[in-house]
Design a protein around this motif. Structure first.
Motif, mmCIF file in Angstrom:
data_model
loop_
_atom_site.group_PDB
_atom_site.id
_atom_site.type_symbol
_atom_site.label_atom_id
_atom_site.label_comp_id
_atom_site.label_asym_id
_atom_site.label_seq_id
_atom_site.Cartn_x
_atom_site.Cartn_y
_atom_site.Cartn_z
ATOM 1 N N LEU A 153 0.844 -1.197 0.000
ATOM 2 C CA LEU A 153 0.000 0.000 0.000
ATOM 3 C C LEU A 153 0.876 1.244 0.000
ATOM 4 O O LEU A 153 1.778 1.371 0.825
ATOM 5 C CB LEU A 153 -0.930 -0.001 1.218
ATOM 6 C CG LEU A 153 -2.075 1.008 1.156
ATOM 7 C CD1 LEU A 153 -2.953 0.801 -0.068
ATOM 8 C CD2 LEU A 153 -2.934 0.930 2.409
ATOM 9 N N ARG A 154 0.649 2.140 -0.961
ATOM 10 C CA ARG A 154 1.434 3.370 -1.090
ATOM 11 C C ARG A 154 0.512 4.581 -1.101
ATOM 12 O O ARG A 154 -0.664 4.477 -1.445
ATOM 13 C CB ARG A 154 2.222 3.361 -2.408
ATOM 14 C CG ARG A 154 3.151 2.172 -2.583
ATOM 15 C CD ARG A 154 4.356 2.298 -1.674
ATOM 16 N NE ARG A 154 5.387 1.326 -2.001
ATOM 17 C CZ ARG A 154 5.906 0.481 -1.132
ATOM 18 N NH1 ARG A 154 5.478 0.471 0.127
ATOM 19 N NH2 ARG A 154 6.864 -0.362 -1.489
ATOM 20 N N HIS A 155 1.082 5.740 -0.775
ATOM 21 C CA HIS A 155 0.372 7.003 -0.977
ATOM 22 C C HIS A 155 1.125 7.735 -2.077
ATOM 23 O O HIS A 155 2.322 7.993 -1.933
ATOM 24 C CB HIS A 155 0.357 7.825 0.308
ATOM 25 C CG HIS A 155 -0.740 8.841 0.330
ATOM 26 N ND1 HIS A 155 -1.512 9.073 1.429
ATOM 27 C CD2 HIS A 155 -1.201 9.680 -0.620
ATOM 28 C CE1 HIS A 155 -2.394 10.019 1.152
ATOM 29 N NE2 HIS A 155 -2.215 10.397 -0.089
ATOM 30 N N VAL A 156 0.446 8.021 -3.195
ATOM 31 C CA VAL A 156 1.126 8.681 -4.318
ATOM 32 C C VAL A 156 0.685 10.136 -4.404
ATOM 33 O O VAL A 156 -0.480 10.463 -4.157
ATOM 34 C CB VAL A 156 0.879 7.947 -5.653
ATOM 35 C CG1 VAL A 156 1.592 6.614 -5.658
ATOM 36 C CG2 VAL A 156 -0.583 7.752 -5.922
ATOM 37 N N PHE A 157 1.633 10.995 -4.752
ATOM 38 C CA PHE A 157 1.401 12.439 -4.812
ATOM 39 C C PHE A 157 1.815 12.959 -6.185
ATOM 40 O O PHE A 157 2.936 12.680 -6.638
ATOM 41 C CB PHE A 157 2.233 13.152 -3.741
ATOM 42 C CG PHE A 157 1.886 12.720 -2.340
ATOM 43 C CD1 PHE A 157 0.913 13.390 -1.615
ATOM 44 C CD2 PHE A 157 2.532 11.634 -1.750
ATOM 45 C CE1 PHE A 157 0.586 12.992 -0.329
ATOM 46 C CE2 PHE A 157 2.202 11.228 -0.468
ATOM 47 C CZ PHE A 157 1.227 11.912 0.246
ATOM 48 N N LEU A 158 0.916 13.711 -6.834
ATOM 49 C CA LEU A 158 1.257 14.378 -8.092
ATOM 50 C C LEU A 158 1.469 15.860 -7.789
ATOM 51 O O LEU A 158 0.526 16.569 -7.433
ATOM 52 C CB LEU A 158 0.134 14.183 -9.111
ATOM 53 C CG LEU A 158 0.289 14.955 -10.417
ATOM 54 C CD1 LEU A 158 1.564 14.537 -11.156
ATOM 55 C CD2 LEU A 158 -0.927 14.777 -11.305
ATOM 56 N N PHE A 159 2.719 16.304 -7.900
ATOM 57 C CA PHE A 159 3.046 17.718 -7.725
ATOM 58 C C PHE A 159 3.108 18.388 -9.105
ATOM 59 O O PHE A 159 3.049 17.712 -10.133
ATOM 60 C CB PHE A 159 4.392 17.874 -7.006
ATOM 61 C CG PHE A 159 4.338 17.492 -5.548
ATOM 62 C CD1 PHE A 159 3.952 18.419 -4.589
ATOM 63 C CD2 PHE A 159 4.657 16.202 -5.143
ATOM 64 C CE1 PHE A 159 3.898 18.062 -3.237
ATOM 65 C CE2 PHE A 159 4.599 15.850 -3.798
ATOM 66 C CZ PHE A 159 4.212 16.782 -2.848
ATOM 67 N N THR A 160 3.271 19.700 -9.100
ATOM 68 C CA THR A 160 3.303 20.426 -10.374
ATOM 69 C C THR A 160 4.487 20.019 -11.238
ATOM 70 O O THR A 160 4.464 20.220 -12.446
ATOM 71 C CB THR A 160 3.362 21.953 -10.111
ATOM 72 O OG1 THR A 160 4.266 22.190 -9.037
ATOM 73 C CG2 THR A 160 2.002 22.505 -9.771
ATOM 74 N N ASP A 161 5.538 19.418 -10.646
ATOM 75 C CA ASP A 161 6.695 19.053 -11.468
ATOM 76 C C ASP A 161 7.188 17.624 -11.268
ATOM 77 O O ASP A 161 8.128 17.192 -11.919
ATOM 78 C CB ASP A 161 7.862 20.027 -11.200
ATOM 79 C CG ASP A 161 8.296 20.005 -9.735
ATOM 80 O OD1 ASP A 161 7.535 19.467 -8.900
ATOM 81 O OD2 ASP A 161 9.382 20.532 -9.432
#
Length: 819
Positions: A274-282
């Motif tokens: 189980l992971r937590h994924v983050f999409l940032f602006t770059d």
């Protein structure tokens, strides 16, 4: 010598807790707590008889195994004193240690129990026998302590002595079912494991019996005492292993902006994480939540990141192999759902009793089970690739999420122009910032929902997909429908492909089962027949998503029983739908037919008598047609037939239309499957009868396999003759359908899911469904639990290799007299 046993325990390590909550003393059913109504008490005592007859059958089998062990002991002992011993006296003592004592204990128990069950009355007492049996568990401690030494000694003796090797592979145990004269061949290893297995089951058997013994019965305190002794014994043998699953949460960034975050399952060397994924602006960041110690605030570990300029969805190397996705069988996922529903029911009951400590324990269990389900359920690959050649695979449950992530990443990539790398300090700062920035604070588990949040809808949603407009060019178009269930989305229906059009008119109706659902999603695809045009993403050929949208399922708006039209807008495309919700008790309400000359809604006994047949004509005709041309139809029985075709067939059967067979031969096979399901659904009483349904539901919950088989077969053979013969006819057909699973994708489990709630259903007075028509729309999980129990009953019979024929109905399965 590898040994595979089909018993619940396949390891010599005994555990009172790792078998789940069944081994612990559960609360007694409510009907036994108070004065209770007479029928409830009667029903409970009836089940007590079934449980005890199952225990007897189990004991008989166990004694035959112990006898088989004892049989070679005497000649081996006699030979030990001669000049040519097979084994020494010491070796014999080690291998067969405590077996004679175990045989004597269980022979005495069996001889005491047998006459009491034969002369059965609801006042009959058996508690003293179980209490005495529990008090002799010390012999098992000695056996278990010696077990590994016994196995090692036996193996060494087999290697050193061919004669003993021959004996140990051909031990004959008396067969207890078909004939007392028949024997089955067992190895010494198999038989020596039987007492180990037996002791782990001791609490299961007692738990089953106690559950069906009223508090007022004189046996109750004795059985409680026996269970306490057994549980303490098991605990003392084993170290308690409690799987400690970590609870999880998340974190975010400062100078760069967070656009989207979510929990996902990553496939790492074949294991699900189980992971937590983050999409940032770059950049795209994958993190793992650290275990929290001593109430500290959340912390994340960064597993990896990819700058958006370096991220792609196409493979860098076309020859790169896509990793195999480890799939979890539907049966296992359903078992998790059953546990979740049971725990939720326990929490509701404890809330009424104000048991705060118990509730906390249950919530912890619920969190573990829901986390496990969330981890095991997704199986759709979503792959991202780094420019340097490294690939990462996530598993998600829905094409909707996959498309959403891709769209968001691609949109942002248009604004990113240069690659970069972060120093370890920068990476640490970014990972720490995730805690403050996260938008998804909790894993999507119901345990994390606020109490005032809607529990969602339970029942059936009928959806008509009418048409779509707004496509720029002619395409081959189809739609799929998804709903959320247990925290993740499931694909429930798919329209046919409408060829070469900009304005498809599907007008197809689907019935979708809801399990606490809150959202309906629709995805519109272009079917790509030209393989050369396909974009290769995630290593597989995919049809192109043309649009996607969703609507919230509002309980208040859907309370109205009429169809409601709606339009879903998606990227310039509009799809027209009609939806209608039916709560479960209304959808399965059986309405007797007004015209007794028909077959729908008419008792099965009346129909078979009128037709002078054993199985109704409609059942035979539908099965025959499906076996003729529907056995390789993908999703046969699961995919909805067109509603108007089903109604036309129903009308034809009801008026005894001579042309019905011609009509069927020209009709879509899914409509014929739908007609057969509708026939069983509309019977005035379900095939498994109102009277026996509670017993089937109790029988399937028994823990001991031998007791369960005895109980379930006895109950099956108690069905009225037309019901039994029709069921066996249908059962054979469904097994044949499952034999073509590789083509039609319908496993035994899938078929049980479709037919279980149709063939089994509680009578209205016994149903756990609320009677108040304003309530059923947002029911608790008792409904879900009930449906799963119905599926389990049918699956049990589908998986049984042999079932006695109706001719043997009058014979008891276990004894010469009926139990």
């Amino acid at each position: 010598m590898p040994y595979i046993d089909d018993s619940p325990s396949s390891s010599p390590h005994l555990s009172s807790k790792s078998r789940g909550s069944r081994d612990t003393l559960s609360p007694v059913p409510s009907e036994f707590l108070g004065p209770g109504s007479e029928p409830d008490l009667e029903k409970g005592l009836e089940m007590r008889k079934w449980v005890l007859s199952g225990i007897l059958a189990s004991e008989e089998t166990y004694l035959s195994h112990l006898e088989a062990l004892l049989l070679p002991m005497k000649p081996l002992k006699a030979a030990a004193t001669t000049s040519q011993p097979v084994l020494t006296s010491q070796q014999i003592e080690t291998i067969f240690f405590k077996v004679p004592e175990l045989y004597e204990i269980h022979k005495e128990f069996y001889d005491g129990l047998f006459p009491r069950v034969q002369q059965w009355s609801h006042q009959q007492r058996v508690g003293d026998l179980f209490q005495k049996l529990a008090s002799q568990l010390g012999v098992y401690r000695a056996f278990v302590d010696n077990y590994e030494v016994a196995m090692e000694t036996a193996e060494k003796c087999c290697q050193a002595n061919a004669q003993f090797a021959e004996i140990s592979e051909n031990l004959k145990a008396r067969s207890t079912k078909e004939s007392k004269d028949q024997t089955t061949k067992n190895s010494l290893e198999t038989l020596l494991y039987k007492p180990v297995d037996r002791v782990t089951r001791s609490t299961l058997v007692l738990h089953d019996l106690l559950k069906h013994t009223p508090v007022s019965h004189p046996d109750h305190p004795l059985l409680q005492d026996a269970l306490r002794i057994s549980q303490n014994f098991l605990s003392s043998i084993n170290e308690e292993i409690t799987p400690r699953r970590q609870s999880m949460t998340v974190k975010k960034g400062e100078h760069r902006q967070l656009l989207k975050d979510s929990f996902m399952v990553e496939l790492v060397e074949g294991a699900r994480k189980l992971r937590h994924v983050f999409l940032f602006t770059d950049l795209f960041l994958c993190a793992k939540l650290k275990k929290q110690i001593g109430g500290k605030s959340q912390q994340y570990d960064c597993k990896w990141y990819i700058p958006l300029t370096d991220l792609s969805f196409q493979m860098v190397d076309e020859s790169e192999a896509v990793p195999n996705i480890p799939l979890v069988p539907d049966e296992e996922l359903d078992a998790m759902k059953i546990k979740i529903s049971q725990i939720k029911n326990d929490i509701q009951r404890e809330k009424a009793n104000k048991g705060s400590k118990v509730i906390e324990r249950l919530k912890k269990k619920l969190s573990e089970q829901e986390s496990l389900l969330l981890l095991m359920s997704p199986n759709m690959a979503f792959r991202v690739h780094n420019r340097n050649g490294k690939s990462y695979t996530f598993l998600i449950s829905s094409d909707y999420e996959r498309a959403e992530w891709r769209e968001n990443i691609r949109e942002q990539q248009k604004k990113c122009f240069k690659s970069f790398s972060l120093t370890s300090v920068e990476l640490q700062m970014l990972t720490n910032s995730c805690v403050k920035l996260q938008t998804v604070h909790n894993i999507p588990l119901t345990i994390n929902k606020e109490d005032d949040e809607s529990p969602g809808l339970y029942g059936f949603l009928n959806v008509i997909v009418h048409s779509a407009t707004g496509f720029k060019q002619s395409s081959n178009l189809y739609c799929t429908l998804e709903v959320d269930s247990f925290g993740y989305f499931v694909n429930k229906a798919k329209t046919r492909v409408y060829r070469d059009t900009t304005e498809p008119n599907w007008n197809e109706e689907f019935e979708i089962e809801l399990e606490g659902s809150q959202t309906l999603r629709i995805l519109c695809y272009e079917k790509c027949y030209n393989k050369t045009k396909l974009t290769k993403e995630d290593g597989e050929s995919t049809d192109r998503i043309m649009g996607k949208g969703q609507i919230q399922l509002d309980p208040q708006a859907l309370q109205d029983k009429d169809w409601q039209r709606t339009v879903i807008s998606m990227n310039g495309v509009e799809v027209k739908l009609s939806v209608k919700f039916t709560s479960r008790e209304f959808s399965l309400k059986r309405m007797p037919s007004r015209k007794q000359t028909g077959v729908f809604g008419v008792k099965i006994a009346i129909v078979t008598k009128r037709e002078r047949s054993k199985v109704p004509y409609i059942v035979r005709q539908c099965v025959e047609e499906i076996e003729r041309r529907g056995m390789e139809e993908v999703g046969i029985y699961r995919v909805s037939g067109v509603a108007t075709d089903i109604q036309a067939l129903k009308a034809a059967f009801d008026v005894n239309n001579k042309d019905v067979s011609v009509m069927m031969s020209e009709m879509d096979v899914n409509a014929i499957a739908g007609t057969l399901k509708l026939y069983f659904r509309e019977l005035p009483e379900p095939l498994f009868t109102d009277e026996l349904y509670p017993n089937f539901a109790e029988g399937i919950a028994l823990s001991d396999p031998v007791a369960k088989e005895s109980c379930m077969l006895n109950l099956l053979l108690s069905l009225p003759e037309p019901n039994l013969v029709t069921f066996l006819f249908l059962l054979d057909h469904l097994k044949r359908v499952a034999e073509r699973e590789s083509v039609n994708k319908m496993s035994l489990h899938n078929l049980a899911t479709v037919f279980g709630p149709t063939l089994l259903r509680p009578s209205e007075k016994d149903s756990k469904i609320p009677a108040n028509p304003t309530q059923p729309i947002t029911m608790t999980d008792s409904w879900s639990l009930e449906v799963m129990s119905q599926v389990q009953v049918l699956l049990y019979f589908l998986q049984l290799e042999t079932i006695p024929t109706p001719d043997s109905k009058r014979q008891s399965i276990l004894f010469s007299t009926e139990v």
